[in-house]
Structure formats: C-alpha cells, structure tokens
Design a protein around this motif. Sequence first.
Motif: not given
Length: 162
Positions: A83-90, A97-108, A117-124
């Motif tokens: 799980y990767i937590t991200l702080k992003i520009v307001q 979100r659109d850029q994260l959706k393109e990442l290989p292994g992004a699951a949620h 601000d963002v919680l990202l689940l990835v599998h690598t």
Amino acid sequence: MQGEQMANPDGRLPARELDSIDRDILRLLQTDGRASIRSVADQVHVSRANAYARINRLIDDGVIRGFSARVDQERAGQGASAYITLKIVQNSWRTVRDQLKELPGAAHIALVSGDFDVLLLVHTADNRSLRELVLTRIQAIPEVLSTRTLLVFEETELDTER
C-alpha cells in the motif's frame, strides 16, 4: 417518467433499496461469479426467471459493476504487494488518479481523508520492481508531494471466507 430514476449531478444513479433476496444474490455472486442462474435461483428460493430478472436489474442499476477472477498475485508472479500513501497537490486528484491508473500492477486507488490524500495498492514481481515503481514512476508525477510505502506481508480475502 414513472419508474425511471433521475441521475445525480455527477451522472450516477442514486442508490436503490435492495431486499433480502437481492442481498443474497449479491453474496452468492461475490463468492462464485460463475454460478449458474439455476443455482442462484435454487439457493435464494426464487424461479429462474425471477433470478435472471433480478441479476439483470442489479447490473442495469450499476449495483453489479462486472464479473472478474480473484487472482493469487504471488502465484501469478507478483510476489511483492504494497500500500502506498501519497500526499498530493490540492485539487490534483483527477490528474493524479489518471496517471496512477496507468501504472503496471496498480490494483486499487482511493482518495481518502486523514494524514495523506491517496491510498494505492500495487502488486509487483519483487521488491526491486516495487522500488523502481515508487522512485521512478510515482515520485516523478509532478503533483505527488510525498509517498510512504507499506509492504504487505500477508493478505486475507474476506469475500472467500463467507
């Protein structure tokens, strides 16, 4: 028109009240998305025609968004999960979100409240691939201010244990 639902300003239909049979059908399909109409009908004690109509209504209403396979990521060659937590520009959520959706292994991907601000689940494939994903892909997104990576040591899928 009578019986039609009006969409919300964001284009989504409002939530529809589900009865106990609808909830039982959803539970069964979450456990086995390949269950036959006959099997579903028998288990919820309705006719096949009724089960078929209810499942189609749940799909049409957007309650059922689709059917998919549950994958054992490790057996599929994806031995590292995080799980990767991200702080992003307001106000940059949609762009990020659109850029994260393109990442290989992004699951949620979820926009959340709290310390990040963002919680990202990835599998690598492994930790080296995970490091590369975080350091060269995610941190390269201009709107990402910081990240924190939480390695997953073990997972338990709750849907399969009901």
